[in-house]
Design a protein around this motif. Structure first.
Motif, mmCIF file in Angstrom:
data_model
loop_
_atom_site.group_PDB
_atom_site.id
_atom_site.type_symbol
_atom_site.label_atom_id
_atom_site.label_comp_id
_atom_site.label_asym_id
_atom_site.label_seq_id
_atom_site.Cartn_x
_atom_site.Cartn_y
_atom_site.Cartn_z
ATOM 1 N N ARG A 39 -3.986 -4.565 -10.615
ATOM 2 C CA ARG A 39 -3.075 -4.134 -11.667
ATOM 3 C C ARG A 39 -3.180 -2.627 -11.890
ATOM 4 O O ARG A 39 -2.170 -1.938 -12.066
ATOM 5 C CB ARG A 39 -3.413 -4.881 -12.954
ATOM 6 N N THR A 60 2.166 -5.200 -6.674
ATOM 7 C CA THR A 60 3.171 -6.200 -7.030
ATOM 8 C C THR A 60 3.041 -7.378 -6.066
ATOM 9 O O THR A 60 2.449 -7.270 -4.998
ATOM 10 C CB THR A 60 4.590 -5.621 -6.941
ATOM 11 N N GLU A 71 -0.745 -8.904 -1.455
ATOM 12 C CA GLU A 71 -0.321 -7.991 -2.483
ATOM 13 C C GLU A 71 0.450 -6.852 -1.828
ATOM 14 O O GLU A 71 0.242 -6.566 -0.647
ATOM 15 C CB GLU A 71 -1.504 -7.431 -3.275
ATOM 16 N N GLU A 118 3.737 0.370 -10.358
ATOM 17 C CA GLU A 118 4.409 -0.737 -9.679
ATOM 18 C C GLU A 118 5.917 -0.530 -9.553
ATOM 19 O O GLU A 118 6.602 -1.317 -8.911
ATOM 20 C CB GLU A 118 4.154 -2.048 -10.416
ATOM 21 N N SER A 158 -0.324 0.050 -14.471
ATOM 22 C CA SER A 158 0.439 -0.982 -13.760
ATOM 23 C C SER A 158 1.930 -0.732 -13.878
ATOM 24 O O SER A 158 2.665 -0.804 -12.897
ATOM 25 C CB SER A 158 0.086 -2.373 -14.289
ATOM 26 N N GLN A 163 8.626 -2.712 -7.426
ATOM 27 C CA GLN A 163 9.538 -3.557 -8.197
ATOM 28 C C GLN A 163 10.968 -3.463 -7.684
ATOM 29 O O GLN A 163 11.731 -4.437 -7.754
ATOM 30 C CB GLN A 163 9.480 -3.141 -9.671
#
Length: 974
Positions: free
Chosen positions: A128, A133, A148, A890, A886, A894
């Protein structure tokens, strides 16, 4: 329309880690055209897609090398986003488990997330912090994997973590950790067993594969074996199966072999080889005679199964069997859909598919009996259709459509570098099962070349053997899953368990003679910090307006030759009248059943030939229709979308079939503990507000029973109109090109003279009435605890602080309540809280499935955790750092895929955000303080306002809840 793969609730239960269509009435179709008052379109002819051209789009260039310790490494370069997917696959699954050790592979999947000797915190904490993600791990009968996707600058961090749990795990596996994760896994078993069809996984494998077969037992294992697992057992299991020579590491994304190799050698090179794992011999058994089992379950209608064992994924015959399943019961235009759901509607849904494991598989056919029809009649007609298909085989056109849909699906899936189905897992499976990372291209070439004769031959070979017939009837269960999942397998048949010793020098004393000379080790005293990270570059949003006023929003993504188009209407389930809940849900289903010129089967066929997919869906606020199309076929695919939206047939005969299906789905919803809780909770907290409705939108039985074609047509003409619509496009095209196509298909669509309808959100929220409402669901091994409070926020407000505060309390794996009830107490498989989505009032929801004997204890812990969070124990510095890191890091992951970009684009427009919202979000998070999060949590997350709904066994749960200081109301289920 979509290919019905093994993803339904009943089929998902087969492993741990489809709606049918009905016929259009030709007589009623002309009436629909006259009533709809929409303009005609001139569709482009739908020619079959070029399979050779489609297959040529699938390319998996890669490089492979093997370390001295046996670790196989595969790299694939994809520079579309600054992220790298890591996927580690171990050649160990439940088939390797001997008698008395069932569930061990899956148990280790959990243990390997709980920290290592050099990274002692929970792995989700490290991942995290670096903005990973798609983080997860899964286990099946053949393998265990971990994956991951990390920002490029955090690749070395990810490699250190994966290498540490491969080589330096056991020193961190304490008795406390073992006991806790044993409890978590057992609650995962209870949670799966507690669902409708939750015992299906046991019935299939225990009946198809005899005792002693490696595939006989469930991956989740048995309660007795999990209870009996000792520290010596788990340490030996790890040493025997998790060496580098028994693993494949794939790196896919913003990486190349020249960069990857020194990093992989640095972090994995000092891990000694493990024992050579011997896979058990797996045969494809044949039943000695037909076998039938009849069970009861908390389900809505009788379901009939026909099953046979078949070859696994490593066998060439797996491909024709997969295509056979698609033609027989996988495509929306399948044989079984046409014959048993449309033409002779004795079933509400059907499916057929080849479920493939590595060494063997199962061909599974199922039919849900239409209420009021004799199950024996359905079984007879199902068997007749199967026999006819085996005798005659598929037609050229049926097979071509199955191939086209399959290949188009692969193309879409490969846009992602990681996750469950992207390039990294595809490459890893290819290497682990076939010794060829790009094996998928071989499968696609074989699929393209498969003939009807080959499909027919495979079916005659495998589906004419004795069959396992399973009938699941509605009713109370006669037994649960507590005593199922175990195996009867001799230890010598399952590999190396107990045969060799493997140790790590940093965690225990080693026999130097046995280990030999250790290699130079890298410094593992600290987890590497991420290097420079690339921020998000969200695609530019281009806009235009069609001649009829429809707004178009476009973002270009050309990683794959595909385009997604979403047409949205400001309607949603809140557009249903309060005395007509379920209207729109029925309409959306009925729109699948044909258009002015095409029956449901013809509509499905047209999509399949193009490799396109159209589906309608809704949330509380918006109703949407989405097209997934291949770029070369965009024009005819858009023609289909326009006809689908503008000219639905809404045929009366089809309505009766859809009504029966909807009532069956609604009945199923009332059997699911989570759905029961959701349906009860919303009206308790929202009162008369439009959001006080079941989130599924399926509505109420009496409404569905009374809906007429006139009702549905009125809703369509009132809400689905061009002046209420927006169009979103993401993919491999240009705004100029797609605008011309949209102008041709939608530009002449004119709004009716009536004013736009409105939804009334100006309704007061009732004052909270804290209490516990217990809904009785007998024989439930788990209780589902839910709670909610309406917030003083709307979705169009700035919700960043509220969502960030919720992350700390219950919004991610590391949250307060999940770490307490799952990781500390071991009473649940997973607990979460969330802040809802919607354009109007938001709410905070808590969901906690817990073991039945700990229901009141768990509810008390949730209240305590929230009270402390909003008083004496606010957001900590570590929690704040995790939230900021995070959410900032990320962002590139995303929005790696066009699907992510589409979701972001829709949200920007729906909630009135700036075009740069997501690019500015990083700075927004960096500026957050703990004091701000504490302030909003204390004003919005008020524990004393919570209303609880608990779904569980009254006899077990009520005595517990009566001891709490909350009023208790007991209800029977709907």
């Amino acid at each position: 329309m979509r290919l019905k793969l093994a993803l339904s609730a009943s089929v998902a239960a087969l492993s741990l880690a489809g709606c049918a269509t009905v016929p259009a009435d030709k007589t009623a179709t002309s009436a629909a055209i006259a009533d709809a008052a929409v303009a005609d379109t001139a569709p482009v002819s739908q020619e079959p897609a070029d399979l050779a051209a489609l297959t040529a789009q699938v390319d998996l260039p890669h490089e492979k090398f093997v370390l001295d310790n046996g670790l196989t490494v595969v790299t694939h370069t994809d520079r579309k986003a600054p992220v790298v997917a890591l996927s580690v696959w171990y050649d160990v699954g439940s088939k390797h488990e001997p008698k008395g050790k069932t569930g061990f592979a899956h148990l280790f999947e959990h243990l390997m997330f709980n920290g290592t000797e050099n990274a002692p915190a929970d792995f989700f904490e490290y991942l995290r912090q670096i903005g990973a993600t798609g983080t997860n791990g899964t286990t099946n009968a053949d393998r265990t994997n971990y994956f991951e996707t990390v920002p490029t600058g955090a690749l070395e961090t990810g490699l250190m973590l994966e290498s540490d749990r491969m080589g330096y795990l056991l020193g961190a596996v304490t008795q406390e950790v073992l006991d806790n994760q044993r409890g978590v896994v057992q609650n995962e078993k209870r949670q799966g067993d507690n669902q409708p069809y939750g015992l299906l996984r046991y019935e299939i494998f225990e009946n198809l594969f005899p005792k002693g077969h490696p595939y006989h037992h469930s991956t989740i294992g048995s309660m007795d074996d999990l209870n009996a697992a000792t520290m010596d057992d788990v340490q030996t299991w790890f040493r025997d199966h998790y060496g580098p020579n028994n693993a494949v590491l794939v790196l896919s994304g913003d990486i190349d072999a020249a960069t990857a190799r020194p990093l992989v050698e640095k972090w994995f090179g000092d891990i000694p080889r493990g024992p050579e794992v011997v896979d058990p011999e797996v045969t494809i058994p044949t039943l000695p005679a037909d076998k039938e089992v009849v069970t009861t379950d908390q389900i809505s209608t009788t379901r009939i199964y026909r099953m046979w064992t078949t070859p696994g994924e490593t066998d060439p015959e797996s491909v024709p069997l997969q295509l056979a399943g698609a033609v027989l019961g996988g495509l929306s235009s399948s044989r079984l859909d046409d014959e048993l759901v449309r033409n002779d509607p004795v079933a509400t849904s059907v499916s057929a598919f080849q479920f493939g494991l590595e060494d063997a598989g199962a061909f599974i056919i199922q039919a849900d009996v239409k209420p009021g029809v004799d199950p024996a009649e359905v079984a007879s007609k199902l068997d007749a259709q199967i026999a006819d298909f085996i005798a005659k085989g598929p037609t050229e056109d049926e097979l071509l459509r199955a191939k086209t849909v399959t290949i188009a699906g692969v193309i879409r899936g490969l846009e992602s570098v990681g996750g469950f189905g992207g390039k990294a897992p595809v490459l890893a499976e290819g290497e682990l099962y076939h010794g060829n990372p790009a094996h998928l291209t071989t499968v696609l070439a074989q699929s393209a070349a498969t003939t009807p004769a080959a499909v027919t031959a495979a079916m005659r070979k495998w589906l004419t053997r004795p069959v396992f017939k399973l009938v699941m009837n509605p009713g109370e269960r006669t037994e649960g899953g507590e005593n199922r999942g175990g195996a009867i397998v001799d230890p010598i048949a399952s590999g190396t368990l107990g045969m060799e010793f493997y140790c790590q020098p940093t965690s225990r004393e080693c026999d130097e003679l046995a280990m030999g000379t250790m290699l130079q080790q890298v410094d593992r005293s600290t987890v590497p910090e991420p290097k420079a990270l690339t921020g998000l570059d969200f695609p530019d949003i281009e806009r235009t307006t069609l001649s009829n006023g429809m707004d178009v929003y476009f973002a270009r993504r050309d990683a794959i030759p595909a385009v997604t188009v979403r047409v949205t209407f400001d309607a949603g389930y809140t557009a249903d009248p309060m005395d007509g809940l379920g209207t729109q849900s029925v309409l959306l289903s009925l729109m699948d059943e044909g258009t002015a010129t095409k029956s449901s089967s013809e509509l499905a066929i047209a999509q399949e030939r193009l490799g396109a997919s159209i589906n309608g869906f809704a949330d509380a606020d918006w109703t949407s229709f989405q097209l997934s199309a291949l770029s070369p076929n965009l024009a005819p695919s858009l023609d289909l979308l326009a006809e689908y939206i503008r000219q639905p047939a809404l045929a009366p005969a089809d309505l009766e079939r859809v009504r029966a299906q909807q009532l069956n789905r609604l009945s199923s919803e009332l059997k699911s503990p989570n759905s029961i809780a959701s349906r009860a909770l919303a009206p308790l907290v929202f009162g008369d507000h439009p959001y006080a409705i079941p989130s599924s939108g399926r509505g109420n039985k009496d409404v569905v029973e009374g809906l007429t074609r006139t009702d549905l047509l009125a809703f369509h003409n009132t809400w689905l109109r061009p002046d209420n619509a927006k169009v979103f496009v993401v993919g491999d095209t240009t705004l100029r090109e797609v605008t011309a196509l949209l102008e041709r298909t939608f530009g002449d669509w004119q709004a009716p003279p009536q004013p736009l309808p409105t939804k009334n959100f100006d309704v007061a929220i009732p004052d909270p009435e804290p209490r516990v409402v217990l809904i009785d669901r007998p024989n439930s091994p788990q209780s589902v605890i839910t709670a909610a409070r309406v917030l003083n926020l709307k979705g169009t407000d700035d919700t960043v602080l509220a969502r960030a505060a919720n992350e700390a309390f219950g919004g991610n794996f590391l949250s307060r309540i999940n770490m307490n009830l799952r990781e500390t107490k071991g009473w649940s498989y997973g607990v979460r809280s969330s802040v809802s989505s919607g354009t109007d009032r938001l709410a905070m929801f808590i969901s906690a499935p817990v073991q039945a004997d700990r229901t009141a204890d768990s509810l008390a812990e949730l209240r305590k955790d929230l009270t402390e969070f909003t008083t004496t124990k606010g957001v900590t510095a570590q929690e704040l750092q995790g939230i900021v890191n995070s959410n900032v890091r990320e962002l590139p992951g995303q929005f790696e895929t066009s699907g992510g970009v589409l979701a972001g684009l829709v949200n920007i427009v729906k909630y009135g955000r700036d075009d740069t919202y997501y690019e500015d979000l990083a700075d927004r998070y960096r500026a957050i303080t703990a004091a701000e999060l504490d302030q909003i949590a204390r004003s919005e997350f008020v524990e004393s306002d919570l209303v609880f709904v608990v779904v569980g066994d009254k006899d077990v749960v009520a005595p517990q809840l009566e001891a709490l200081d909350l009023p208790l109301e007991i209800r029977e289920a709907e």
